[in-house]
Design a protein around this motif. Sequence first.
Motif, short mmCIF file in Angstrom:
data_model
loop_
_atom_site.label_atom_id
_atom_site.label_comp_id
_atom_site.label_asym_id
_atom_site.label_seq_id
_atom_site.Cartn_x
_atom_site.Cartn_y
_atom_site.Cartn_z
N ILE A 294 32.76 32.04 24.94
CA ILE A 294 32.15 32.29 23.62
C ILE A 294 30.87 33.08 23.89
CG2 ILE A 294 31.29 31.27 21.50
CD1 ILE A 294 34.22 30.63 22.04
N CYS A 295 30.74 34.24 23.26
CA CYS A 295 29.66 35.16 23.64
C CYS A 295 28.63 35.32 22.53
CB CYS A 295 30.24 36.53 23.96
SG CYS A 295 31.46 36.53 25.28
N LEU A 296 27.39 35.46 22.95
CA LEU A 296 26.32 35.93 22.08
C LEU A 296 26.24 37.43 22.28
CD1 LEU A 296 23.92 35.41 20.19
CD2 LEU A 296 22.52 35.07 22.24
N TYR B 112 29.49 36.21 18.65
CA TYR B 112 28.61 35.95 17.49
C TYR B 112 27.29 36.70 17.67
CZ TYR B 112 31.59 31.85 16.43
OH TYR B 112 32.63 31.01 16.12
N PRO C 274 22.81 32.86 17.93
CA PRO C 274 23.02 31.89 19.01
C PRO C 274 23.33 30.48 18.52
CG PRO C 274 20.70 32.50 18.84
CD PRO C 274 21.46 33.45 17.97
N VAL D 183 27.00 30.18 18.24
CA VAL D 183 27.60 30.01 19.58
C VAL D 183 27.48 28.55 20.01
CG1 VAL D 183 27.53 30.74 21.99
CG2 VAL D 183 27.05 32.40 20.19
N ALA E 233 29.62 29.14 27.39
CA ALA E 233 28.75 30.20 26.89
C ALA E 233 27.50 30.30 27.72
CB ALA E 233 28.39 29.96 25.42
N LEU F 158 23.70 30.73 27.22
CA LEU F 158 22.75 30.55 26.12
C LEU F 158 21.36 30.23 26.65
CD1 LEU F 158 24.86 28.39 23.63
CD2 LEU F 158 24.05 30.73 23.25
#
Length: 298
Positions: free
Chosen positions: A193-195, A221, A224, A227, A238, A240
């Motif tokens: 899952i990416c920012l 997304y 954040p 995410v 992810a 983060l």
Amino acid sequence: MSEHRIPSLKLLMGFEAAARHGSFSRAADELHVTQSAISHQVQQLEEQIMQPLFRRAGRGVELTVAGEVLLRSVQRTLTVLRSGLGRISTYLDPGLVVLVCPAPLLHGWLQPRLRALETRHPQLCLLLSVDESARFVDEIDVDIAISDRPLQQAGLDERPFLQDEWVLVANTELAGTLAPLAQAQHHLHADLICLEESLTGEATAAVFLGPLVHFRKRAIYDDPRLVLDAILEGRGIACLPRLLVDASLMRGQLQILEQYPRLPGATWWLSGVAGQARSPIVSQVFQWLISEGLEPKP
């Protein structure tokens, strides 16, 4: 009536009460005046706008078409006015402290700590804003600001406050699944899952071209916090900011995947008025923030 001539608030409030109750006597009771005073106010208002506003209906009154139109406008205006007065009373609260903080930092680091601050200072009324355009600390709008760089404004006490870092995280269940596996096998058991900003950011792009290159990107997304929600739901891993996931780490909802590198993140700066603040509570919150920033990270 001239378009610039607005009837007095006294007349409009008498009219609104009479219209709402359908009775001059009940309006008089509500406003603590005599019935004849309400009748006189309505008469004056009708003379000013040159329109009849009421007609008799049994023992009460009902609105004319002009009265119905005016009532809607007056009630909207009174609602806005009462809301404004309520906001003013908030700003006059002696415990008020206005703090501007970026949303991810407020969401992940500050919000979970506020109960301890409120317990220490029961009189505190925090006004928390994520409007990062409000970067001017003064005695009216902003008492304390947290930002990713010094405000460079004269008369401020500014200091490095928190050092952030980028970390790879997963929820506890997924982290447990990945723990016994070789890092090279992780992409077979988890998605990414990416920012959006981290895919090309100077500090983070290398990790996506290195250890994460074989992972399938399940979602991207631009916020954040979204995410973080996806990671808590177990949809993948992810990269983060650690301070965003700080509360989730403390609660045991997330784990840092230690097989992956930690990358340098933002330095957050704390800014407040140098010397004597607007009120003692502002200084107390500023000092509390400093002490919390000195606490070791998990």
